[in-house]
Write a protein that holds these residues in place. Sequence first.
Motif, PDB file in Angstrom:
ATOM      1  N   GLU A  36       0.767  -1.139   0.138  1.00 19.42           N
ATOM      2  CA  GLU A  36       0.281   0.124  -0.112  1.00 19.42           C
ATOM      3  C   GLU A  36       1.029   0.864   0.119  1.00 19.42           C
ATOM      4  O   GLU A  36       0.353   2.572  -0.866  1.00 19.42           O
ATOM      5  N   ALA A  37       1.985   1.185   0.647  1.00 21.15           N
ATOM      6  CA  ALA A  37       3.063   2.289   0.802  1.00 21.15           C
ATOM      7  C   ALA A  37       3.831   2.306  -0.678  1.00 21.15           C
ATOM      8  O   ALA A  37       4.601   2.984  -1.231  1.00 21.15           O
ATOM      9  N   GLY A  38       3.498   1.591  -1.333  1.00 20.91           N
ATOM     10  CA  GLY A  38       4.138   2.316  -2.752  1.00 20.91           C
ATOM     11  C   GLY A  38       5.328   1.223  -3.298  1.00 20.91           C
ATOM     12  O   GLY A  38       6.175   2.049  -4.436  1.00 20.91           O
ATOM     13  N   SER A  39       5.496   0.236  -2.405  1.00 22.11           N
ATOM     14  CA  SER A  39       6.781  -0.719  -2.937  1.00 22.11           C
ATOM     15  C   SER A  39       6.331  -1.067  -4.717  1.00 22.11           C
ATOM     16  O   SER A  39       5.381  -1.864  -4.680  1.00 22.11           O
ATOM     17  N   SER A  40       7.782  -0.856  -5.100  1.00 23.12           N
ATOM     18  CA  SER A  40       8.024  -2.139  -6.375  1.00 23.12           C
ATOM     19  C   SER A  40       8.189  -3.875  -6.032  1.00 23.12           C
ATOM     20  O   SER A  40       7.910  -4.549  -7.460  1.00 23.12           O
ATOM     21  N   GLY A  41       8.547  -4.163  -5.417  1.00 22.94           N
ATOM     22  CA  GLY A  41       9.044  -5.146  -4.617  1.00 22.94           C
ATOM     23  C   GLY A  41       9.389  -5.449  -4.153  1.00 22.94           C
ATOM     24  O   GLY A  41       9.738  -4.590  -2.584  1.00 22.94           O
ATOM     25  N   LEU A  42       9.577  -7.022  -3.001  1.00 24.20           N
ATOM     26  CA  LEU A  42       9.870  -6.963  -1.908  1.00 24.20           C
ATOM     27  C   LEU A  42      10.856  -8.241  -1.423  1.00 24.20           C
ATOM     28  O   LEU A  42      11.251  -9.092  -2.579  1.00 24.20           O
ATOM     29  N   TYR A 218       8.854   3.882   7.194  1.00 21.94           N
ATOM     30  CA  TYR A 218       8.527   4.849   6.370  1.00 21.94           C
ATOM     31  C   TYR A 218       8.070   4.735   5.866  1.00 21.94           C
ATOM     32  O   TYR A 218       9.618   5.595   4.673  1.00 21.94           O
ATOM     33  N   PRO A 219       7.808   3.763   4.602  1.00 21.73           N
ATOM     34  CA  PRO A 219       8.205   3.506   3.398  1.00 21.73           C
ATOM     35  C   PRO A 219       7.585   4.493   2.401  1.00 21.73           C
ATOM     36  O   PRO A 219       8.264   5.376   1.423  1.00 21.73           O
ATOM     37  N   GLU A 220       6.592   5.467   3.169  1.00 25.62           N
ATOM     38  CA  GLU A 220       6.113   6.646   1.536  1.00 25.62           C
ATOM     39  C   GLU A 220       6.864   7.559   1.145  1.00 25.62           C
ATOM     40  O   GLU A 220       6.422   7.960   0.421  1.00 25.62           O
ATOM     41  N   PRO A 221       7.705   7.660   2.619  1.00 21.38           N
ATOM     42  CA  PRO A 221       8.526   9.125   1.390  1.00 21.38           C
ATOM     43  C   PRO A 221      10.208   8.510   0.860  1.00 21.38           C
ATOM     44  O   PRO A 221       9.952   9.539  -0.174  1.00 21.38           O
ATOM     45  N   TYR A 222       9.854   6.715   0.549  1.00 22.77           N
ATOM     46  CA  TYR A 222      10.972   6.809  -0.148  1.00 22.77           C
ATOM     47  C   TYR A 222      10.640   6.597  -1.137  1.00 22.77           C
ATOM     48  O   TYR A 222      10.875   6.558  -2.425  1.00 22.77           O
ATOM     49  N   ARG A 227       9.219   8.056  -6.971  1.00 20.80           N
ATOM     50  CA  ARG A 227       8.617   8.727  -7.472  1.00 20.80           C
ATOM     51  C   ARG A 227       8.886   9.771  -8.427  1.00 20.80           C
ATOM     52  O   ARG A 227       8.551  10.419  -9.975  1.00 20.80           O
ATOM     53  N   GLU A 228       8.899  11.118  -8.084  1.00 17.01           N
ATOM     54  CA  GLU A 228       9.342  11.966  -8.225  1.00 17.01           C
ATOM     55  C   GLU A 228      10.934  12.216  -8.922  1.00 17.01           C
ATOM     56  O   GLU A 228      10.200  13.059 -10.130  1.00 17.01           O
ATOM     57  N   TYR A 229      11.864  11.490  -8.658  1.00 14.70           N
ATOM     58  CA  TYR A 229      12.493  11.372  -9.495  1.00 14.70           C
ATOM     59  C   TYR A 229      12.519  10.938 -10.795  1.00 14.70           C
ATOM     60  O   TYR A 229      13.094  11.199 -12.313  1.00 14.70           O
ATOM     61  N   ARG A 230      11.410  10.022 -10.801  1.00 10.89           N
ATOM     62  CA  ARG A 230      11.622   9.337 -12.616  1.00 10.89           C
ATOM     63  C   ARG A 230      10.349  10.291 -13.331  1.00 10.89           C
ATOM     64  O   ARG A 230      10.792  10.490 -14.458  1.00 10.89           O
TER      65      ARG A 230
END
Length: 310
Positions: A36-42, A218-222, A227-230
Motif C-alpha cells: 500500500e505504501a508503493g513498494s515495487s517489489g519485496l 516509513y516507506p511512503e517518503p521513499y 516517483r518524483e525522481y522518475r
Amino acid sequence: MKTLPEGLWPVMLTPFTATNEVDLPGLERLTAMYLEAGSSGLFANCLSSEMYQLTEAERLLITRTVVNVCGEAAPVVATGTFSRDTSANVAFIKRLYDTGVQAVILITGMLVEPDESEEILKERLEQILEQTDGIPLGVYECPMPYKRLLSPALMKWMAATGRFVYHKDTSCNSPAMVRKAEAVKGSRFGLYNADTTTALDSLEAGFRGISPISANFYPEPYSFLLREYRTHGRTESLNRLHALLTMMDRVTHNFYPYAAKVFLQRRGLKIETNTRIPAEALPNADQLRLSALMESFRAVADLYSIPLIL
C-alpha cells in the motif's frame, strides 16, 4: 527471464508473536502495508528478516506467505544461501524458488571465505549456475557473516550470463556504484541501493531502485522520492527531501530491527516488537530519539503532501 521493476524494494522485517514464533497474520499485515505504501517489489528472508535466526522451514514459510499476499501486485525475491557448501545451497535454492519468488538471492559473504579470491567466488557462482536449472538469481553484499563487495568486472560477467536480475548494493560509495552500473548497462541485471545517503547518486548512475532499512519505518517518503525522481529528475525540492531523509536515517540504525517494530507499532500496525536478535529495552535517550524521528517523519510528510497509510 523477467527484468525486475524499478522502485522501492523494502528489506522485510519478520513479525514474531509474544512467544517469538513467526506471526503469520502479522506478516500478512506487514506485507500489505509495504504494498500500500508503493513498494515495487519485496525482499523477504533477508538480514532485516532475522534470516540467520530462522529455521529452514520458517524461511520457506515466510517467503511463501509473502509471495501469496503479493500475488500479481509485486515480485518477491528471497535469500537462498546459508552454507559454504555448494550442494546444500543448490538444494535450498531450488526449494525456495518453488515458493514462487522471482529470483533467489545469493549472499556474497556466504560463498567464499574472507581471504579467498574473487576468482574463487566466480567459480562458486559458476557451480551454482550449472546446478540450478535456469533459476533467476540475485546477489546481496550482506554485512553478515562479513561484507563481500563485488568488483565491476565480476558484475559484468554476471550480467553476461543472463541469469542475474537483482543486486543489493551495500558499498555506500557513489563512484563505485557508477562503475557497477556501467558494467551491467543494457542487461537485465538490476541494481538496488541499500544506502539512503547515496540514493539519488545511485539513481543518477542508473540503479533501478533503492532498498534502505529506513523504509521499514516509513516507506511512503521513499516511494514518493522515487516517483518524483522518475517524473521530474533531481530537483532542488527533491534534494531537500533527500537531505531530510539522510539525517533521519542516522536514527533508524540504532537498536535495529527492534526499533523498526516499535516504530511501526506506534504508527498503528498490529505487530509485536519481539525479535530473535537479542535486544534490550530502549534507553530513555533512544526513546526520545525515536519519538523525534516520528515527529520528523510526520513533518516531512506534511511538507511534501505525502499520503500516509497508517
